[in-house]
Scaffold this active site. Sequence first.
Site, PDB file in Angstrom:
ATOM      1  N   ASP A  50     -53.688 -61.659   6.212  1.00 35.15           N
ATOM      2  CA  ASP A  50     -53.246 -63.124   6.341  1.00 35.15           C
ATOM      3  C   ASP A  50     -52.780 -63.759   5.454  1.00 35.15           C
ATOM      4  O   ASP A  50     -52.500 -62.516   4.284  1.00 35.15           O
ATOM      5  CB  ASP A  50     -54.293 -62.999   7.458  1.00 35.15           C
ATOM      6  CG  ASP A  50     -53.786 -64.511   7.784  1.00 35.15           C
ATOM      7  OD1 ASP A  50     -53.031 -65.369   7.921  1.00 35.15           O
ATOM      8  OD2 ASP A  50     -54.149 -64.259   9.345  1.00 35.15           O
ATOM      9  N   ASN A 103     -51.054 -57.445  15.065  1.00 37.66           N
ATOM     10  CA  ASN A 103     -51.315 -58.805  15.628  1.00 37.66           C
ATOM     11  C   ASN A 103     -50.470 -59.562  15.195  1.00 37.66           C
ATOM     12  O   ASN A 103     -49.993 -60.815  15.896  1.00 37.66           O
ATOM     13  CB  ASN A 103     -53.049 -59.305  15.532  1.00 37.66           C
ATOM     14  CG  ASN A 103     -53.053 -60.516  15.936  1.00 37.66           C
ATOM     15  OD1 ASN A 103     -52.619 -61.403  17.187  1.00 37.66           O
ATOM     16  ND2 ASN A 103     -53.220 -61.516  14.673  1.00 37.66           N
ATOM     17  N   TYR A 168     -37.878 -64.400  18.374  1.00 39.64           N
ATOM     18  CA  TYR A 168     -38.989 -64.081  18.932  1.00 39.64           C
ATOM     19  C   TYR A 168     -38.614 -63.339  19.894  1.00 39.64           C
ATOM     20  O   TYR A 168     -40.002 -61.944  20.035  1.00 39.64           O
ATOM     21  CB  TYR A 168     -39.637 -65.057  18.740  1.00 39.64           C
ATOM     22  CG  TYR A 168     -41.306 -64.847  19.606  1.00 39.64           C
ATOM     23  CD1 TYR A 168     -41.836 -64.617  18.579  1.00 39.64           C
ATOM     24  CD2 TYR A 168     -41.514 -64.817  21.106  1.00 39.64           C
ATOM     25  CE1 TYR A 168     -43.787 -64.735  18.282  1.00 39.64           C
ATOM     26  CE2 TYR A 168     -42.647 -64.598  21.007  1.00 39.64           C
ATOM     27  CZ  TYR A 168     -43.911 -64.642  20.038  1.00 39.64           C
ATOM     28  OH  TYR A 168     -44.808 -64.497  20.240  1.00 39.64           O
ATOM     29  N   LYS A 172     -40.233 -59.240  20.233  1.00 37.50           N
ATOM     30  CA  LYS A 172     -41.214 -58.960  21.165  1.00 37.50           C
ATOM     31  C   LYS A 172     -40.593 -57.607  21.780  1.00 37.50           C
ATOM     32  O   LYS A 172     -41.177 -56.320  22.376  1.00 37.50           O
ATOM     33  CB  LYS A 172     -41.766 -59.976  21.719  1.00 37.50           C
ATOM     34  CG  LYS A 172     -42.773 -60.909  20.883  1.00 37.50           C
ATOM     35  CD  LYS A 172     -43.595 -60.355  20.110  1.00 37.50           C
ATOM     36  CE  LYS A 172     -44.522 -61.472  19.304  1.00 37.50           C
ATOM     37  NZ  LYS A 172     -45.584 -60.147  18.954  1.00 37.50           N
ATOM     38  N   THR A 203     -54.852 -71.522  21.720  1.00 35.48           N
ATOM     39  CA  THR A 203     -54.538 -70.737  20.168  1.00 35.48           C
ATOM     40  C   THR A 203     -55.070 -71.819  19.269  1.00 35.48           C
ATOM     41  O   THR A 203     -54.078 -72.944  20.354  1.00 35.48           O
ATOM     42  CB  THR A 203     -53.686 -69.941  19.235  1.00 35.48           C
ATOM     43  OG1 THR A 203     -52.784 -70.188  19.901  1.00 35.48           O
ATOM     44  CG2 THR A 203     -54.054 -68.642  20.535  1.00 35.48           C
TER      45      THR A 203
HETATM   46  N1  NAD Z   1     -51.058 -67.456  21.266  1.00 35.09           N
HETATM   47  C1  NAD Z   1     -50.126 -67.262  22.872  1.00 35.09           C
HETATM   48  O1  NAD Z   1     -49.670 -67.720  23.796  1.00 35.09           O
HETATM   49  C2  NAD Z   1     -49.509 -65.732  22.552  1.00 35.09           C
HETATM   50  C3  NAD Z   1     -48.558 -65.538  23.344  1.00 35.09           C
HETATM   51  C4  NAD Z   1     -47.917 -64.296  23.779  1.00 35.09           C
HETATM   52  C5  NAD Z   1     -47.670 -63.324  22.376  1.00 35.09           C
HETATM   53  N2  NAD Z   1     -48.959 -64.021  21.669  1.00 35.09           N
HETATM   54  C6  NAD Z   1     -48.932 -62.916  19.854  1.00 35.09           C
HETATM   55  O2  NAD Z   1     -49.995 -62.397  20.007  1.00 35.09           O
HETATM   56  C7  NAD Z   1     -50.522 -62.582  19.084  1.00 35.09           C
HETATM   57  C8  NAD Z   1     -51.489 -63.453  17.587  1.00 35.09           C
HETATM   58  O3  NAD Z   1     -51.271 -65.220  18.158  1.00 35.09           O
HETATM   59  P1  NAD Z   1     -51.560 -65.734  18.349  1.00 35.09           P
HETATM   60  O4  NAD Z   1     -50.752 -67.213  18.786  1.00 35.09           O
HETATM   61  O5  NAD Z   1     -52.732 -65.737  17.482  1.00 35.09           O
HETATM   62  O6  NAD Z   1     -50.693 -66.540  16.302  1.00 35.09           O
HETATM   63  P2  NAD Z   1     -50.844 -67.492  15.677  1.00 35.09           P
HETATM   64  O7  NAD Z   1     -49.662 -67.972  14.868  1.00 35.09           O
HETATM   65  O8  NAD Z   1     -52.402 -68.681  15.454  1.00 35.09           O
HETATM   66  O9  NAD Z   1     -51.848 -67.116  13.661  1.00 35.09           O
HETATM   67  C9  NAD Z   1     -51.220 -65.859  13.502  1.00 35.09           C
HETATM   68  C10 NAD Z   1     -51.761 -65.632  12.239  1.00 35.09           C
HETATM   69  O10 NAD Z   1     -50.591 -64.147  11.256  1.00 35.09           O
HETATM   70  C11 NAD Z   1     -50.589 -64.877  10.199  1.00 35.09           C
HETATM   71  N3  NAD Z   1     -49.589 -63.896   9.905  1.00 35.09           N
HETATM   72  C12 NAD Z   1     -48.412 -65.027  10.551  1.00 35.09           C
HETATM   73  N4  NAD Z   1     -46.949 -64.482   9.706  1.00 35.09           N
HETATM   74  C13 NAD Z   1     -47.491 -63.754   9.076  1.00 35.09           C
HETATM   75  C14 NAD Z   1     -47.263 -63.115   7.413  1.00 35.09           C
HETATM   76  N5  NAD Z   1     -46.070 -63.266   7.192  1.00 35.09           N
HETATM   77  N6  NAD Z   1     -48.034 -62.649   6.398  1.00 35.09           N
HETATM   78  C15 NAD Z   1     -49.676 -62.268   6.489  1.00 35.09           C
HETATM   79  N7  NAD Z   1     -49.862 -63.067   8.328  1.00 35.09           N
HETATM   80  C16 NAD Z   1     -48.831 -63.918   8.447  1.00 35.09           C
HETATM   81  C17 NAD Z   1     -50.745 -66.379  10.243  1.00 35.09           C
HETATM   82  O11 NAD Z   1     -51.050 -66.191   8.987  1.00 35.09           O
HETATM   83  C18 NAD Z   1     -52.031 -66.525  11.467  1.00 35.09           C
HETATM   84  O12 NAD Z   1     -53.364 -66.339  11.462  1.00 35.09           O
HETATM   85  C19 NAD Z   1     -48.709 -62.202  18.048  1.00 35.09           C
HETATM   86  O13 NAD Z   1     -48.602 -61.327  18.254  1.00 35.09           O
HETATM   87  C20 NAD Z   1     -48.776 -63.183  18.999  1.00 35.09           C
HETATM   88  O14 NAD Z   1     -46.588 -62.871  18.895  1.00 35.09           O
HETATM   89  C21 NAD Z   1     -49.484 -65.022  21.116  1.00 35.09           C
END
Ligand code: NAD
Length: 263
Positions: A50, A103, A168, A172, A203
């Site tokens: 991260d 992720n 995005y 995806k 989240t």
């Molecule tokens: N939360 C939702 O509603 C939702 C919906 C559809 C898809 N998703 C997918 O689920 C996954 C997790 O989503 P989330 O909501 O927990 O996201 P989030 O933004 O809460 O967490 C993402 C994590 O990735 C880290 N990150 C971001 N860029 C980075 C980089 N360049 N290098 C290293 N780490 C990095 C961030 O610091 C964070 O800890 C993602 O792939 C997201 O696209 C989430």
Amino acid sequence: MTAATAPTFEHAIYRSLAGKRVVITGGGSGIGAALVEAFAAQGAQVFFLDIATEPSEALVASLQQAPVAPRFFRCNLMDLDALRATFAEIIAAAGTVDILINNAANDDRHKTEDVSPAYWDERIAVNLRHQFFCAQAVLPGMRAQQAGVVLNFGSISWHLGLPDLTLYMTAKAGIEGMTHGMARDFGREGVRVNAIIPGAIRTPRQTLLWHTPEEEAKILAAQCLPTRVDPHDVAALALFLSSDSAAKCTGREYYVDAGWLGA
Ligand SMILES: NC(=O)c1ccc[n+]([C@@H]2O[C@H](COP(=O)([O-])OP(=O)(O)OC[C@H]3O[C@@H](n4cnc5c(N)ncnc54)[C@H](O)[C@@H]3O)[C@@H](O)[C@H]2O)c1
């Protein structure tokens, strides 16, 4: 236990996950943190990457009682040299990675007319490119041991066509194609590759930025089950898909979205 896991939630235990070496990208917060907790509780050896140092270190501190304490690696996944060096360090320390969970992502909004070539590249780099190169780093080892699991995180967004998210959603959509390609190329060597498609997950980032009460009401009205989906619900699916119980599951998308079929 952190806020990512509701106190009342209890995951199934998959004996096949104990001792597995698991790499989780973006494990410092949100769904990633729930994944780190869930795999650590299975007795897996978790390595997570991260850029967010503070929540990641707090997560590690909160999980010192896990059967194997997880390890945090600060790594900007947009920097491919850093990504490769981090995987080399993990593989040197632990050997072959058994399970990779791609992720990390960033769902910043934008208007099409404001997108420059540099912004295009940055959005693809943060949402798609690293998934390929993380897989590239672990697949040779999985091939050699004739076993491994890759889970790529997609999103329901492009299936619904949400506003101000074109880049995005482009990334995806690509992740699903990439998943099919890798599943085909590595299936004969015992490696399973699937995509998890989350719906609207509660989240900290989503709650802070996008989920106003009005937005929340709209989402609940559009879901078959009028209940919010939490990070641990996503982790439950990831545990199953990573375990031997999912031995015949590959090349597919698995939704966890309370049936968000559209408005
Ligand atoms: N939360 C939702 O509603 C939702 C919906 C559809 C898809 N998703 C997918 O689920 C996954 C997790 O989503 P989330 O909501 O927990 O996201 P989030 O933004 O809460 O967490 C993402 C994590 O990735 C880290 N990150 C971001 N860029 C980075 C980089 N360049 N290098 C290293 N780490 C990095 C961030 O610091 C964070 O800890 C993602 O792939 C997201 O696209 C989430």
